[in-house]
Write a protein that holds these residues in place. Structure first.
Motif, PDB file in Angstrom:
ATOM      1  N   GLU A 176      -3.868  15.868   1.446  1.00 54.81           N
ATOM      2  CA  GLU A 176      -4.535  14.579   1.235  1.00 54.81           C
ATOM      3  C   GLU A 176      -3.605  13.508   0.676  1.00 54.81           C
ATOM      4  O   GLU A 176      -3.999  12.341   0.555  1.00 54.81           O
ATOM      5  N   ASP A 177      -2.378  13.880   0.325  1.00 54.21           N
ATOM      6  CA  ASP A 177      -1.379  12.890  -0.085  1.00 54.21           C
ATOM      7  C   ASP A 177      -0.691  12.253   1.118  1.00 54.21           C
ATOM      8  O   ASP A 177       0.105  11.318   0.954  1.00 54.21           O
ATOM      9  N   THR A 178      -0.969  12.751   2.295  1.00 57.24           N
ATOM     10  CA  THR A 178      -0.360  12.190   3.504  1.00 57.24           C
ATOM     11  C   THR A 178      -0.746  10.729   3.670  1.00 57.24           C
ATOM     12  O   THR A 178      -1.928  10.384   3.693  1.00 57.24           O
ATOM     13  N   ALA A 179       0.262   9.879   3.771  1.00 54.14           N
ATOM     14  CA  ALA A 179       0.036   8.436   3.862  1.00 54.14           C
ATOM     15  C   ALA A 179       1.389   7.742   4.003  1.00 54.14           C
ATOM     16  O   ALA A 179       2.438   8.370   3.856  1.00 54.14           O
ATOM     17  N   VAL A 180       1.328   6.451   4.270  1.00 54.72           N
ATOM     18  CA  VAL A 180       2.511   5.606   4.159  1.00 54.72           C
ATOM     19  C   VAL A 180       2.518   5.041   2.743  1.00 54.72           C
ATOM     20  O   VAL A 180       1.503   4.500   2.282  1.00 54.72           O
ATOM     21  N   TYR A 181       3.640   5.178   2.071  1.00 52.28           N
ATOM     22  CA  TYR A 181       3.759   4.765   0.673  1.00 52.28           C
ATOM     23  C   TYR A 181       4.559   3.470   0.582  1.00 52.28           C
ATOM     24  O   TYR A 181       5.599   3.324   1.240  1.00 52.28           O
ATOM     25  N   TYR A 182       4.064   2.572  -0.246  1.00 52.93           N
ATOM     26  CA  TYR A 182       4.674   1.256  -0.444  1.00 52.93           C
ATOM     27  C   TYR A 182       4.816   0.975  -1.938  1.00 52.93           C
ATOM     28  O   TYR A 182       4.069   1.501  -2.761  1.00 52.93           O
ATOM     29  N   CYS A 183       5.727   0.083  -2.275  1.00 53.74           N
ATOM     30  CA  CYS A 183       5.775  -0.415  -3.641  1.00 53.74           C
ATOM     31  C   CYS A 183       5.585  -1.934  -3.620  1.00 53.74           C
ATOM     32  O   CYS A 183       5.719  -2.579  -2.568  1.00 53.74           O
ATOM     33  N   ASN A 184       5.250  -2.484  -4.766  1.00 57.63           N
ATOM     34  CA  ASN A 184       5.103  -3.928  -4.885  1.00 57.63           C
ATOM     35  C   ASN A 184       4.975  -4.292  -6.355  1.00 57.63           C
ATOM     36  O   ASN A 184       4.769  -3.418  -7.208  1.00 57.63           O
ATOM     37  N   ALA A 185       5.086  -5.558  -6.628  1.00 66.27           N
ATOM     38  CA  ALA A 185       4.827  -6.070  -7.969  1.00 66.27           C
ATOM     39  C   ALA A 185       3.324  -6.214  -8.146  1.00 66.27           C
ATOM     40  O   ALA A 185       2.671  -6.886  -7.344  1.00 66.27           O
ATOM     41  N   TYR A 186       2.803  -5.570  -9.173  1.00 71.39           N
ATOM     42  CA  TYR A 186       1.350  -5.524  -9.404  1.00 71.39           C
ATOM     43  C   TYR A 186       0.922  -6.732 -10.221  1.00 71.39           C
ATOM     44  O   TYR A 186       1.457  -6.996 -11.297  1.00 71.39           O
ATOM     45  N   LEU A 187      -0.065  -7.458  -9.677  1.00 71.15           N
ATOM     46  CA  LEU A 187      -0.619  -8.603 -10.405  1.00 71.15           C
ATOM     47  C   LEU A 187      -2.016  -8.316 -10.935  1.00 71.15           C
ATOM     48  O   LEU A 187      -2.485  -9.014 -11.840  1.00 71.15           O
ATOM     49  N   GLY A 188      -2.679  -7.352 -10.361  1.00 69.61           N
ATOM     50  CA  GLY A 188      -4.041  -7.025 -10.750  1.00 69.61           C
ATOM     51  C   GLY A 188      -4.699  -6.278  -9.620  1.00 69.61           C
ATOM     52  O   GLY A 188      -4.085  -6.041  -8.582  1.00 69.61           O
ATOM     53  N   PRO A 189      -5.955  -5.884  -9.827  1.00 72.40           N
ATOM     54  CA  PRO A 189      -6.679  -5.189  -8.753  1.00 72.40           C
ATOM     55  C   PRO A 189      -6.663  -6.020  -7.474  1.00 72.40           C
ATOM     56  O   PRO A 189      -6.987  -7.204  -7.493  1.00 72.40           O
ATOM     57  N   GLU A 190      -6.269  -5.420  -6.399  1.00 70.85           N
ATOM     58  CA  GLU A 190      -6.243  -6.074  -5.085  1.00 70.85           C
ATOM     59  C   GLU A 190      -5.248  -7.239  -5.013  1.00 70.85           C
ATOM     60  O   GLU A 190      -5.375  -8.102  -4.143  1.00 70.85           O
ATOM     61  N   SER A 191      -4.288  -7.294  -5.905  1.00 73.26           N
ATOM     62  CA  SER A 191      -3.375  -8.428  -5.916  1.00 73.26           C
ATOM     63  C   SER A 191      -1.941  -7.980  -6.158  1.00 73.26           C
ATOM     64  O   SER A 191      -1.653  -7.282  -7.133  1.00 73.26           O
ATOM     65  N   THR A 192      -1.066  -8.380  -5.264  1.00 70.68           N
ATOM     66  CA  THR A 192       0.359  -8.093  -5.395  1.00 70.68           C
ATOM     67  C   THR A 192       1.147  -9.377  -5.176  1.00 70.68           C
ATOM     68  O   THR A 192       0.624 -10.362  -4.681  1.00 70.68           O
ATOM     69  N   LEU A 193       2.426  -9.325  -5.568  1.00 72.52           N
ATOM     70  CA  LEU A 193       3.217 -10.547  -5.600  1.00 72.52           C
ATOM     71  C   LEU A 193       3.990 -10.809  -4.317  1.00 72.52           C
ATOM     72  O   LEU A 193       4.074 -11.942  -3.854  1.00 72.52           O
ATOM     73  N   TRP A 194       4.567  -9.757  -3.742  1.00 69.22           N
ATOM     74  CA  TRP A 194       5.526  -9.933  -2.656  1.00 69.22           C
ATOM     75  C   TRP A 194       4.996  -9.459  -1.310  1.00 69.22           C
ATOM     76  O   TRP A 194       4.023  -8.705  -1.264  1.00 69.22           O
ATOM     77  N   PRO A 195       5.667  -9.863  -0.222  1.00 69.61           N
ATOM     78  CA  PRO A 195       5.306  -9.304   1.084  1.00 69.61           C
ATOM     79  C   PRO A 195       5.555  -7.795   1.085  1.00 69.61           C
ATOM     80  O   PRO A 195       6.476  -7.304   0.420  1.00 69.61           O
ATOM     81  N   PRO A 232       6.522  -7.788 -14.843  1.00 70.15           N
ATOM     82  CA  PRO A 232       5.891  -6.949 -15.873  1.00 70.15           C
ATOM     83  C   PRO A 232       5.465  -5.580 -15.369  1.00 70.15           C
ATOM     84  O   PRO A 232       5.697  -4.572 -16.036  1.00 70.15           O
ATOM     85  N   ILE A 233       4.838  -5.547 -14.207  1.00 73.48           N
ATOM     86  CA  ILE A 233       4.284  -4.277 -13.731  1.00 73.48           C
ATOM     87  C   ILE A 233       4.695  -4.065 -12.269  1.00 73.48           C
ATOM     88  O   ILE A 233       4.515  -4.948 -11.435  1.00 73.48           O
ATOM     89  N   MET A 234       5.231  -2.895 -12.001  1.00 71.81           N
ATOM     90  CA  MET A 234       5.527  -2.486 -10.622  1.00 71.81           C
ATOM     91  C   MET A 234       4.598  -1.347 -10.253  1.00 71.81           C
ATOM     92  O   MET A 234       4.225  -0.530 -11.113  1.00 71.81           O
ATOM     93  N   GLY A 235       4.232  -1.287  -8.996  1.00 66.28           N
ATOM     94  CA  GLY A 235       3.289  -0.261  -8.569  1.00 66.28           C
ATOM     95  C   GLY A 235       3.702   0.420  -7.286  1.00 66.28           C
ATOM     96  O   GLY A 235       4.442  -0.142  -6.473  1.00 66.28           O
ATOM     97  N   TRP A 236       3.232   1.636  -7.126  1.00 72.19           N
ATOM     98  CA  TRP A 236       3.324   2.371  -5.860  1.00 72.19           C
ATOM     99  C   TRP A 236       1.927   2.431  -5.266  1.00 72.19           C
ATOM    100  O   TRP A 236       0.955   2.721  -5.976  1.00 72.19           O
ATOM    101  N   TYR A 237       1.846   2.193  -3.970  1.00 72.32           N
ATOM    102  CA  TYR A 237       0.594   2.187  -3.231  1.00 72.32           C
ATOM    103  C   TYR A 237       0.732   3.139  -2.043  1.00 72.32           C
ATOM    104  O   TYR A 237       1.837   3.490  -1.638  1.00 72.32           O
ATOM    105  N   ARG A 238      -0.410   3.506  -1.468  1.00 70.31           N
ATOM    106  CA  ARG A 238      -0.360   4.296  -0.242  1.00 70.31           C
ATOM    107  C   ARG A 238      -1.528   3.926   0.655  1.00 70.31           C
ATOM    108  O   ARG A 238      -2.579   3.466   0.191  1.00 70.31           O
ATOM    109  N   GLN A 239      -1.303   4.141   1.953  1.00 74.09           N
ATOM    110  CA  GLN A 239      -2.348   3.889   2.927  1.00 74.09           C
ATOM    111  C   GLN A 239      -2.383   5.034   3.917  1.00 74.09           C
ATOM    112  O   GLN A 239      -1.421   5.256   4.658  1.00 74.09           O
TER     113      GLN A 239
END
Length: 118
Positions: A88-107, A32-39
């Motif tokens: 300030e956008d400098t980071a490592v960017y990741y994607c994942n399947a979003y399940l909710g706040p603090e929750s993702t589906l895949w490794p 249902p939902i895919m997300g981009w994350y960064r660290q």
């Protein structure tokens, strides 16, 4: 086991643009939902943007108006177009399947490094 492969990062000057891609090893059409994350160094991973099938994408405040998330389920790929980049956008960017706040589906994948610097 699903594999996520992020690409498209690099070194860019402030104000520049990059387009990130994230390819999944399985179909994303049922996700249902895919997300981009960064660290960023020394910081927790954060959700940058998420996209569902038909609803308006959601962005964290710091990237609104500059980043655009999209998905192509036929290619099992999610994209992040990043414009007007800031240091300030400098980071490592990741994607994942979003399940909710603090929750993702895949490794997590290996991510792609984005460095914004003059």
């Amino acid at each position: 086991q699903v594999q996520l492969v992020e690409s498209g990062g690099g070194l860019v000057q402030p104000g520049g643009s990059l387009r990130l891609s994230c390819a999944a090893s399985r179909t994303t059409s049922t996700i249902p939902i895919m997300g981009w994350y960064r660290q960023a160094p020394g910081r927790q991973r954060e959700l940058v943007a998420r996209i569902a099938g038909t609803t308006v994408p959601v962005y964290t405040d710091s990237v609104k108006g500059r980043f655009t998330i999209s998905r192509d389920n036929a290619k099992n790929t999610v994209y992040l177009q990043m414009n007007s980049l800031k240091p300030e956008d400098t980071a490592v960017y990741y994607c994942n399947a979003y399940l909710g706040p603090e929750s993702t589906l895949w490794p997590w994948g290996q991510g792609t490094q984005v460095t914004v610097s003059a």
